[in-house]
Design a protein around this motif. Structure first.
Motif, mmCIF file in Angstrom:
data_model
loop_
_atom_site.group_PDB
_atom_site.id
_atom_site.type_symbol
_atom_site.label_atom_id
_atom_site.label_comp_id
_atom_site.label_asym_id
_atom_site.label_seq_id
_atom_site.Cartn_x
_atom_site.Cartn_y
_atom_site.Cartn_z
ATOM 1 N N GLN A 219 1.319 4.320 -2.366
ATOM 2 C CA GLN A 219 2.228 4.751 -3.426
ATOM 3 C C GLN A 219 3.746 4.638 -2.918
ATOM 4 O O GLN A 219 4.208 5.887 -2.866
ATOM 5 C CB GLN A 219 1.583 6.250 -3.532
ATOM 6 N N GLN A 274 6.236 7.499 1.453
ATOM 7 C CA GLN A 274 5.072 7.290 1.010
ATOM 8 C C GLN A 274 4.476 8.213 0.098
ATOM 9 O O GLN A 274 4.450 9.500 0.502
ATOM 10 C CB GLN A 274 4.044 6.748 1.920
ATOM 11 N N GLY A 275 4.058 8.075 -1.213
ATOM 12 C CA GLY A 275 3.411 8.986 -2.059
ATOM 13 C C GLY A 275 2.191 9.748 -1.597
ATOM 14 O O GLY A 275 1.959 10.839 -1.794
ATOM 15 N N ARG A 276 1.554 8.878 -0.549
ATOM 16 C CA ARG A 276 0.219 9.302 -0.089
ATOM 17 C C ARG A 276 0.365 10.644 0.677
ATOM 18 O O ARG A 276 -0.571 11.291 0.815
ATOM 19 C CB ARG A 276 -0.625 8.449 0.335
#
Lengths: 312, 85
Positions: A219, A274-276
């Motif tokens: 992400q 990072q979106g994660r």
């Protein structure tokens, strides 16, 4: 010193217009692998993104003979093919140099489902190269957790962040006592090229793991694939090393981090991009969980630093 | 060469465009400014699609998916992403 970009050969084994996503790190890595292996090779693929990237029949996106096999059998199928080629050469049905047999497998097919067959092939020391492109989740089926998913990462099966650390697969393969083990990252193509050329000329089982940041799974923005890979290496979350007959040597820039000449970048910046890791960073216990992730990274660095001192 | 029997014939052949004309996936188009470009080939080595010509630094727009990796990695800033019409 890694091979410079201008000295890489012209040969293209990954053809334009394949079915991969834009900015796919797997095809990025496979292109460099293709330059090192040349056209005289046989490719084995287990179910992964790379099979989807091959495109639609009757066209094929890779310029090799490709065989699609079941998820659990990458190691054993590659063993079978390499033995068959040797027998064909003995009987005189195959002239010239033997093709390189290599498996191109994702992290699910290496860490979890394909581990048994891989371990067997490594123990038999069959003449194959096993590539694992590691995007740290089952990205092809919509990002589920795998053995390679790091602690704290969001996947669809770990909605609050994974609670367990990841396996260190490259070290596990090293302890199988195989002739060559290496880790690489897509941001360092010269280094990856050298490692594949070296592996090609060593008889026996070779294992190369390539870190491949998947922008859908991790992400982040599509153009930042290479930057993310570089950040992972600079923060120490991914280490570049190779081991010939059990002797570990580190490659730049990981060697600077291991020897203490340069401090690793703090992991926060890498996680922030990072979106994660978003839910983890916004949660009430964010600091303690970031400390956990930093602890995992520090432990891996300390472990491999001491392991590298064993050279017998 | 001896003709292969049907049972041993591969079902797919290596060809460009196995995923169709993937240029139609693009939302932004990379444009190279040849005045600034110093031909370092960094865009060529990182391009996942192999659409960039190594010597001339021209882009095959038929298959370029417009991921933008080349524009981010270009050290001189010669590649810019322009909105597709």
């Amino acid at each position: 010193m890694a091979t410079s970009i201008k000295k890489l050969p012209d040969i293209e084994q990954v053809l334009s217009g394949n079915g991969a996503c834009g900015g796919c790190p797997a095809t990025m890595g496979l292109r460099i692998v293709g330059k090192a292996l040349g056209s005289n090779a046989i490719m084995l693929l287990t179910p992964s993104c790379s099979v989807a990237s091959m495109g639609m029949t009757p066209r094929l996106g890779y310029n090799w003979p490709c065989i699609n096999i079941t998820f659990a059998s990458a190691g054993s199928s590659a063993s079978g093919i390499t033995h068959a080629l040797e027998v064909m050469q003995e009987k005189g049905r195959l002239q010239g140099e033997l093709p390189t047999v290599f498996a191109w497998v994702g992290d699910g097919g290496t860490y979890d489902i394909g581990f048994q067959a891989l371990s067997g092939a490594a123990e038999r020391n069959d003449n194959i190269i096993f590539f694992c492109y590691n995007n740290e989740a089952y990205s092809n089926t919509g990002v589920q957790r795998s053995g390679a998913t790091p602690r704290g990462s969001f996947t669809t099966t770990t909605p609050t962040g994974k609670r367990q650390p990841k396996k260190n697969m490259a070290l596990l393969m090293l302890e199988h006592n195989i002739p060559y083990v290496a880790t690489a990252a897509v941001a360092y193509p010269g280094d990856l090229y050298d490692k594949v050329v070296k592996a090609k000329n060593i008889p026996g089982m070779k294992y190369i793991e390539i870190q491949a940041p998947c922008y859908l799974g991790w992400q982040f923005d599509m153009p930042e694939t290479v930057q993310m890979s570089r950040m992972a290496v600079r923060s120490g979350a991914w280490l570049l090393w190779e081991a010939e007959n059990g002797k570990i040597s580190f490659n730049n820039p990981s060697s600077l981090i291991i020897s203490g000449k340069k401090d690793a970048a703090p992991v926060d910046e890498y996680l922030m991009k990072q979106g994660r890791f978003n839910r983890l960073l916004k949660g009430p216990d964010a600091e303690s969980r970031i400390a956990e992730i930093q602890g995992d990274i520090d432990r891996e660095i300390a472990f491999i630093r001491e392991r590298a001192k064993i050279t017998i | 060469m001896k003709l292969l029997t049907k049972a041993y014939r591969p079902i797919s052949w290596p060809m460009k465009g196995s995923g169709g004309d993937t240029g139609s996936w693009r939302t932004h188009r990379p444009v190279v400014d040849t005045q600034i470009c110093n031909k370092c080939q960094i865009c060529w080595v990182y391009c996942p699609e192999a659409v960039i010509d190594r010597q001339e630094i021209t882009i095959d727009y038929r298959y370029c998916k417009g991921c933008g990796v080349c524009a981010v990695e270009c050290p001189t800033g010669a590649i810019s992403m322009e909105m597709e019409e």
